[in-house]
Design an enzyme around this catalytic site. Structure first.
Site, mmCIF file in Angstrom:
data_model
loop_
_atom_site.group_PDB
_atom_site.id
_atom_site.type_symbol
_atom_site.label_atom_id
_atom_site.label_comp_id
_atom_site.label_asym_id
_atom_site.label_seq_id
_atom_site.Cartn_x
_atom_site.Cartn_y
_atom_site.Cartn_z
ATOM 1 N N THR A 253 50.775 38.807 40.742
ATOM 2 C CA THR A 253 51.911 39.630 40.296
ATOM 3 C C THR A 253 52.397 40.446 41.502
ATOM 4 O OG1 THR A 253 50.273 41.248 39.504
ATOM 5 C CG2 THR A 253 51.271 39.795 37.862
ATOM 6 N N CYS B 22 46.345 45.013 46.201
ATOM 7 C CA CYS B 22 46.406 45.733 44.924
ATOM 8 C C CYS B 22 46.998 47.134 45.047
ATOM 9 C CB CYS B 22 45.019 45.804 44.297
ATOM 10 S SG CYS B 22 44.454 44.182 43.739
ATOM 11 N N GLU C 48 41.286 43.226 35.310
ATOM 12 C CA GLU C 48 40.110 43.015 36.157
ATOM 13 C C GLU C 48 39.954 44.193 37.120
ATOM 14 O OE1 GLU C 48 37.630 40.717 36.076
ATOM 15 O OE2 GLU C 48 36.902 42.201 37.495
HETATM 16 N N1 LIG Z 1 42.545 40.692 44.402
HETATM 17 C C1 LIG Z 1 41.965 41.697 43.733
HETATM 18 O O1 LIG Z 1 41.075 42.383 44.236
HETATM 19 C C2 LIG Z 1 42.393 42.000 42.331
HETATM 20 C C3 LIG Z 1 41.587 42.840 41.555
HETATM 21 C C4 LIG Z 1 41.969 43.125 40.258
HETATM 22 C C5 LIG Z 1 43.137 42.595 39.754
HETATM 23 N N2 LIG Z 1 43.923 41.803 40.530
HETATM 24 C C6 LIG Z 1 45.139 41.235 39.941
HETATM 25 O O2 LIG Z 1 44.862 39.906 39.543
HETATM 26 C C7 LIG Z 1 46.017 39.069 39.744
HETATM 27 C C8 LIG Z 1 45.663 37.926 40.681
HETATM 28 O O3 LIG Z 1 45.288 38.479 41.933
HETATM 29 P P1 LIG Z 1 44.644 37.584 43.066
HETATM 30 O O4 LIG Z 1 44.319 38.510 44.186
HETATM 31 O O5 LIG Z 1 43.597 36.725 42.488
HETATM 32 O O6 LIG Z 1 45.921 36.685 43.471
HETATM 33 P P2 LIG Z 1 45.963 35.414 44.393
HETATM 34 O O7 LIG Z 1 47.317 35.378 44.985
HETATM 35 O O8 LIG Z 1 44.767 35.375 45.287
HETATM 36 O O9 LIG Z 1 45.809 34.193 43.373
HETATM 37 C C9 LIG Z 1 46.788 33.801 42.471
HETATM 38 C C10 LIG Z 1 46.637 32.285 42.269
HETATM 39 O O10 LIG Z 1 47.515 31.889 41.232
HETATM 40 C C11 LIG Z 1 48.061 30.624 41.597
HETATM 41 N N3 LIG Z 1 49.312 30.409 40.846
HETATM 42 C C12 LIG Z 1 50.504 31.039 41.004
HETATM 43 N N4 LIG Z 1 51.406 30.557 40.132
HETATM 44 C C13 LIG Z 1 50.762 29.616 39.393
HETATM 45 C C14 LIG Z 1 51.159 28.772 38.335
HETATM 46 N N5 LIG Z 1 52.416 28.810 37.856
HETATM 47 N N6 LIG Z 1 50.240 27.929 37.823
HETATM 48 C C15 LIG Z 1 48.977 27.901 38.300
HETATM 49 N N7 LIG Z 1 48.552 28.678 39.308
HETATM 50 C C16 LIG Z 1 49.431 29.531 39.848
HETATM 51 C C17 LIG Z 1 48.258 30.718 43.093
HETATM 52 O O11 LIG Z 1 48.364 29.444 43.690
HETATM 53 C C18 LIG Z 1 46.997 31.468 43.509
HETATM 54 O O12 LIG Z 1 45.941 30.582 43.819
HETATM 55 C C19 LIG Z 1 47.102 40.003 40.265
HETATM 56 O O13 LIG Z 1 47.850 40.479 39.188
HETATM 57 C C20 LIG Z 1 46.313 41.137 40.886
HETATM 58 O O14 LIG Z 1 47.042 42.343 40.915
HETATM 59 C C21 LIG Z 1 43.558 41.481 41.802
#
Ligand SMILES: NC(=O)c1ccc[n+]([C@@H]2O[C@H](COP(=O)([O-])OP(=O)(O)OC[C@H]3O[C@@H](n4cnc5c(N)ncnc54)[C@H](O)[C@@H]3O)[C@@H](O)[C@H]2O)c1
Length: 433
Positions: free
Chosen positions: A86, A261, A149
């Site tokens: 996001t 984040c 998360e």
């Molecule tokens: N990274 C952190 O420490 C953390 C911690 C808590 C919450 N979050 C939240 O969790 C969410 C994900 O974060 P992240 O760091 O894992 O992101 P990220 O960018 O590492 O991973 C997102 C994944 O989603 C995939 N994706 C995107 N569109 C897609 C679709 N239409 N179909 C299938 N796959 C798709 C991407 O290819 C990517 O692999 C965000 O909202 C973030 O704010 C992240």
């Protein structure tokens, strides 16, 4: 239980692997085919301690499947987690395109009742929009839950396996209890599973990140004042940390927070306030102080060199936004290095895990070295930007013998000013004179 996880980034990959580790059958879906191919071969595209072992074990024991086939994964799964990114839009609002796309795709693939869980960080009210999208694409019944998360990159597996708390936002009690049961293996030591309504769960996640970011900006502001009035922020931090009402976490001043984040979530929460005609005054300041912290650091360097950074060779230790990750999203290092390059300096850099990312971001505009000593060869100054453990106790004599000038700008306060000066370095840090 059969579980689908859509999005295999930091959150989805860790959550999916940990659910498999506790005995569930998990289908992890991503639309990045190259990433999925790597994962199928057991190659983990991110650096996260403990994760390779878990992925490897669960692939071998056939509880974990990586696929680009969302339709098949949805059909096989009873509970489906949405864990796609996001990212921020230019206005600061969260970009929900991927969430909405995935919701539509899940709706189209549903063949019976499912529990759908938003794990991504999404603004309050998003679940209602997702519910509408699902309803547009399926006539099958479903429950839609929010389960934000709280894992920390660099300790993600440990955090997921032993969370401080689990937040489950559910408007249906039975679906909420089912999710609580799914988390039971992770909370055996007594961490609470908070069952709340969906909107509260959505906002709780932002409130947590905003509070932690506020502590960092607060300490940065105190550190900046320390520099002006000649006080020592280290001792102020210790004095605050000993106060049981305050505690020690997130009180380290530095070059500002970064990562995927805090910066985006603070901006998104400010935007949510704006959407509801409420000005988030504290958070506006948290963001402003943070934006300025890297700028102040570069100004300190510029001042040392008499206002002219042209043709200076500057060494940077640490590129990832924090230690124990290779993630450079919104890393202060990027802002700092770009400013130095714009001012005419040349930059050499080293990070224990972030070199591939750095290559992708900077290309040949900076020199990437294979170790930290190579990085400081011929340097006019060393900048500490990320506080990796390996940088804490280096061989200062060796550094001095290869640097052009023994100058250190410590953006993370990892060294003792007295020791550095006694070793012959000109030493600057944050909030300590
Ligand atoms: N990274 C952190 O420490 C953390 C911690 C808590 C919450 N979050 C939240 O969790 C969410 C994900 O974060 P992240 O760091 O894992 O992101 P990220 O960018 O590492 O991973 C997102 C994944 O989603 C995939 N994706 C995107 N569109 C897609 C679709 N239409 N179909 C299938 N796959 C798709 C991407 O290819 C990517 O692999 C965000 O909202 C973030 O704010 C992240």
């Amino acid at each position: 239980m059969n579980i689908g996880v859509i999005g295999t980034g930091y959150v989805g990959l860790v959550a999916g692997s940990c659910f498999a580790e506790s005995g569930n059958d998990v289908w992890c879906v991503d639309n990045d085919a190259a990433k999925v191919e790597k994962l199928k071969a057991g190659v983990i595209p991110i650096y996260e301690p403990g994760l390779p072992e878990i992925v490897d074990r669960n692939l071998r024991e056939e509880r974990l499947t990586f696929t680009t086939d969302l339709d098949a994964a949805v059909k096989k799964s009873f509970v489906i987690f949405i864990a796609v990114g996001t990212p921020p839009t230019p206005s600061g609002a969260a970009d929900l395109t991927a969430i909405f796309e995935v919701a539509a795709a899940i709706g189209r693939s549903m063949d019976r009742y499912k529990i759908i869980v938003i794990k991504s960080t999404v603004p309050v009210g998003t679940s209602e929009k997702v519910r509408e999208i699902l309803k547009k694409h399926t006539t099958h019944p479903f429950d839609l839950l929010s389960n934000p998360e709280f894992l920390k990159q660099g300790a993600a597996v440990e955090d997921f396996m032993k969370p401080d708390r689990v937040v489950v936002g559910a408007d249906d009690v039975r679906a909420g209890e089912l999710l609580r049961d799914l988390y039971a293996p992770f909370v055996r030591t007594g961490s609470p599973v908070l069952l709340v309504d969906v909107r509260t769960a959505e906002l709780l996640k932002y409130a947590a990140n905003a509070f932690l970011a506020a502590r960092i900006s607060f300490m940065n502001e105190i550190a900046n004042l320390c520099e002006t009035v000649g006080a020592n922020v280290d001792m102020i931090r210790k004095g605050l940390a000993e106060d049981s009402r305050i505690g020690p976490a997130f009180l380290f001043p530095g070059v500002g927070y970064g990562g995927s984040c805090f910066p985006k979530d603070i901006k998104a929460l400010i935007d949510t306030g704006r959407q509801h005609n409420y000005e988030m005054k504290i958070l506006e300041s948290v963001d402003a102080v943070n934006q300025n912290q890297a700028v102040r650091f570069v100004e300190k360097i510029r001042r040392h060199f008499g206002g002219d950074l042209r043709d200076k060779r500057l060494a940077v230790w640490g590129l990832a936004f924090k230690p124990r990750t290779n993630d450079m999203r919104d890393a202060p290092a990027i802002k700092i290095i770009e400013s130095l390059l714009a001012a005419g300096s040349t930059v050499a850099a080293y990070d224990p895990e972030g070199m591939d990312e750095a290559k992708r971001i900077f290309g040949d505009r900076i020199q990437l070295t294979s170790n930290n000593y190579g990085c400081v060869e011929g340097a006019d100054a060393l900048l500490i930007v990320t506080e990796w453990q390996a940088f804490r106790n280096p061989n200062f004599e060796r550094m001095k013998s290869v640097m052009r000038h023994p100058v250190v700008f410590d953006g993370r306060n990892i060294y003792d000013p007295v020791q550095l000066r006694q070793s012959g370095f000109t030493y600057y840090s944050v909030g300590r004179t």
